[in-house]
Write a protein that holds these residues in place. Structure first.
Motif, PDB file in Angstrom:
ATOM      1  N   GLY A 176       0.783  -1.228   0.000  1.00 60.63           N
ATOM      2  CA  GLY A 176       0.000   0.000   0.000  1.00 60.63           C
ATOM      3  C   GLY A 176       0.813   1.275   0.000  1.00 60.63           C
ATOM      4  N   VAL A 177       2.139   1.170   0.016  1.00 60.95           N
ATOM      5  CA  VAL A 177       2.966   2.380   0.101  1.00 60.95           C
ATOM      6  C   VAL A 177       3.992   2.512  -1.028  1.00 60.95           C
ATOM      7  N   CYS A 178       4.253   1.460  -1.785  1.00 61.04           N
ATOM      8  CA  CYS A 178       5.181   1.590  -2.914  1.00 61.04           C
ATOM      9  C   CYS A 178       4.451   2.324  -4.044  1.00 61.04           C
ATOM     10  N   ASN A 179       5.187   2.797  -5.024  1.00 61.82           N
ATOM     11  CA  ASN A 179       4.580   3.559  -6.119  1.00 61.82           C
ATOM     12  C   ASN A 179       3.479   2.774  -6.826  1.00 61.82           C
ATOM     13  N   LYS A 180       3.724   1.498  -7.069  1.00 62.65           N
ATOM     14  CA  LYS A 180       2.733   0.667  -7.755  1.00 62.65           C
ATOM     15  C   LYS A 180       1.441   0.559  -6.941  1.00 62.65           C
ATOM     16  N   CYS A 181       1.574   0.297  -5.652  1.00 62.36           N
ATOM     17  CA  CYS A 181       0.396   0.199  -4.777  1.00 62.36           C
ATOM     18  C   CYS A 181      -0.313   1.545  -4.653  1.00 62.36           C
ATOM     19  N   MET A 182       0.455   2.620  -4.570  1.00 62.60           N
ATOM     20  CA  MET A 182      -0.159   3.943  -4.465  1.00 62.60           C
ATOM     21  C   MET A 182      -0.975   4.258  -5.715  1.00 62.60           C
ATOM     22  N   ARG A 183      -0.426   3.943  -6.876  1.00 63.02           N
ATOM     23  CA  ARG A 183      -1.180   4.159  -8.124  1.00 63.02           C
ATOM     24  C   ARG A 183      -2.468   3.335  -8.122  1.00 63.02           C
ATOM     25  N   THR A 184      -2.356   2.089  -7.682  1.00 67.92           N
ATOM     26  CA  THR A 184      -3.532   1.212  -7.661  1.00 67.92           C
ATOM     27  C   THR A 184      -4.580   1.730  -6.689  1.00 67.92           C
ATOM     28  N   LEU A 185      -4.172   2.097  -5.489  1.00 66.29           N
ATOM     29  CA  LEU A 185      -5.120   2.614  -4.494  1.00 66.29           C
ATOM     30  C   LEU A 185      -5.799   3.888  -4.975  1.00 66.29           C
ATOM     31  N   LEU A 186      -5.037   4.772  -5.574  1.00 62.32           N
ATOM     32  CA  LEU A 186      -5.620   6.015  -6.087  1.00 62.32           C
ATOM     33  C   LEU A 186      -6.606   5.729  -7.218  1.00 62.32           C
ATOM     34  N   THR A 187      -6.286   4.746  -8.045  1.00 63.18           N
ATOM     35  CA  THR A 187      -7.209   4.359  -9.119  1.00 63.18           C
ATOM     36  C   THR A 187      -8.491   3.788  -8.528  1.00 63.18           C
ATOM     37  N   LEU A 188      -8.357   2.912  -7.553  1.00 61.59           N
ATOM     38  CA  LEU A 188      -9.539   2.346  -6.897  1.00 61.59           C
ATOM     39  C   LEU A 188     -10.374   3.437  -6.241  1.00 61.59           C
ATOM     40  N   ASP A 189      -9.719   4.401  -5.625  1.00 59.31           N
ATOM     41  CA  ASP A 189     -10.408   5.532  -5.008  1.00 59.31           C
ATOM     42  C   ASP A 189     -11.157   6.330  -6.077  1.00 59.31           C
ATOM     43  N   ALA A 190     -10.477   6.630  -7.170  1.00 57.91           N
ATOM     44  CA  ALA A 190     -11.091   7.411  -8.251  1.00 57.91           C
ATOM     45  C   ALA A 190     -12.317   6.704  -8.831  1.00 57.91           C
ATOM     46  N   LEU A 191     -12.270   5.373  -8.849  1.00 59.86           N
ATOM     47  CA  LEU A 191     -13.370   4.586  -9.400  1.00 59.86           C
ATOM     48  C   LEU A 191     -14.394   4.168  -8.337  1.00 59.86           C
TER      49      LEU A 191
ATOM     50  N   VAL B 134      -4.889   9.562   3.377  1.00 56.70           N
ATOM     51  CA  VAL B 134      -5.280   9.896   2.010  1.00 56.70           C
ATOM     52  C   VAL B 134      -4.612  11.173   1.495  1.00 56.70           C
ATOM     53  N   ASN B 135      -4.411  12.165   2.356  1.00 53.17           N
ATOM     54  CA  ASN B 135      -3.784  13.403   1.883  1.00 53.17           C
ATOM     55  C   ASN B 135      -2.343  13.183   1.432  1.00 53.17           C
ATOM     56  N   LYS B 136      -1.649  12.250   2.065  1.00 52.59           N
ATOM     57  CA  LYS B 136      -0.288  11.915   1.613  1.00 52.59           C
ATOM     58  C   LYS B 136      -0.325  11.322   0.207  1.00 52.59           C
ATOM     59  N   TYR B 137      -1.298  10.472  -0.043  1.00 50.18           N
ATOM     60  CA  TYR B 137      -1.450   9.872  -1.371  1.00 50.18           C
ATOM     61  C   TYR B 137      -1.807  10.951  -2.392  1.00 50.18           C
ATOM     62  N   TYR B 138      -2.709  11.855  -2.026  1.00 45.73           N
ATOM     63  CA  TYR B 138      -3.094  12.938  -2.926  1.00 45.73           C
ATOM     64  C   TYR B 138      -1.897  13.839  -3.252  1.00 45.73           C
ATOM     65  N   LYS B 139      -1.121  14.182  -2.232  1.00 39.12           N
ATOM     66  CA  LYS B 139       0.056  15.033  -2.460  1.00 39.12           C
ATOM     67  C   LYS B 139       1.061  14.328  -3.361  1.00 39.12           C
ATOM     68  N   TRP B 140       1.249  13.041  -3.124  1.00 45.38           N
ATOM     69  CA  TRP B 140       2.175  12.275  -3.966  1.00 45.38           C
ATOM     70  C   TRP B 140       1.716  12.316  -5.416  1.00 45.38           C
TER      71      TRP B 140
ATOM     72  N   TYR C 130      -0.201  14.542  -6.888  1.00 45.33           N
ATOM     73  CA  TYR C 130      -0.033  15.902  -7.404  1.00 45.33           C
ATOM     74  C   TYR C 130       1.426  16.162  -7.772  1.00 45.33           C
ATOM     75  N   ARG C 131       2.349  15.782  -6.895  1.00 42.06           N
ATOM     76  CA  ARG C 131       3.778  15.992  -7.183  1.00 42.06           C
ATOM     77  C   ARG C 131       4.220  15.204  -8.406  1.00 42.06           C
ATOM     78  N   GLU C 132       3.746  13.974  -8.540  1.00 41.90           N
ATOM     79  CA  GLU C 132       4.088  13.163  -9.712  1.00 41.90           C
ATOM     80  C   GLU C 132       3.547  13.813 -10.985  1.00 41.90           C
ATOM     81  N   HIS C 133       2.347  14.337 -10.908  1.00 45.46           N
ATOM     82  CA  HIS C 133       1.755  15.051 -12.051  1.00 45.46           C
ATOM     83  C   HIS C 133       2.578  16.302 -12.364  1.00 45.46           C
ATOM     84  N   PHE C 134       2.904  17.046 -11.335  1.00 41.16           N
ATOM     85  CA  PHE C 134       3.686  18.272 -11.489  1.00 41.16           C
ATOM     86  C   PHE C 134       5.050  17.974 -12.114  1.00 41.16           C
ATOM     87  N   ASN C 135       5.616  16.808 -11.793  1.00 41.86           N
ATOM     88  CA  ASN C 135       6.917  16.407 -12.343  1.00 41.86           C
ATOM     89  C   ASN C 135       6.793  15.673 -13.671  1.00 41.86           C
TER      90      ASN C 135
END
Length: 105
Positions: A7-22, A41-47, A49-54
């Motif tokens: 739930g904390v590696c990049n792959k898991c974070m992407r998956t959790l955010l996708t599940l949240d979005a859906l 959740v705010n840590k995931y959201y910030k991550w 946003y930063r990935e998008h910004f980068n």
């Protein structure tokens, strides 16, 4: 039973955010620690946003989906405001610290 994904590696974070979005998180409570995600959740959201910004192209579809959620937009707005005001203060404090060290020698 214990979730099988960290739930904390990049792959898991992407998956959790996708599940949240859906709006599909509850279906995967045996696979992920959904409560941990909700508590942080705010840590995931910030991550995200930063990935998008980068310009991380891997997360762009997730980012686009998340921008449709009020909670995400609210959290990112607060993050931007906080960053806008705290960054100059941190720069000033670092400069002040350097000056104190320089004058103390």
């Amino acid at each position: 039973s214990k979730p099988v994904n960290c739930g904390v590696c990049n792959k898991c974070m992407r998956t959790l955010l996708t599940l949240d979005a859906l709006n599909s998180m509850e279906k995967f409570q045996n696979v992920f620690d959904i409560q941990y995600y909700k508590d942080n959740v705010n840590k995931y959201y910030k991550w995200l946003y930063r990935e998008h910004f980068n310009s991380n192209y891997i997360i762009e579809d997730i980012y686009k989906l998340m921008t449709e959620k009020k909670e995400f937009n609210r959290a990112i707005s607060l993050y931007k405001i906080k960053k806008k005001f705290t960054y100059p203060i941190l720069l000033f404090l670092n400069l002040l610290k350097k000056l104190v060290r320089k004058n103390g020698k």
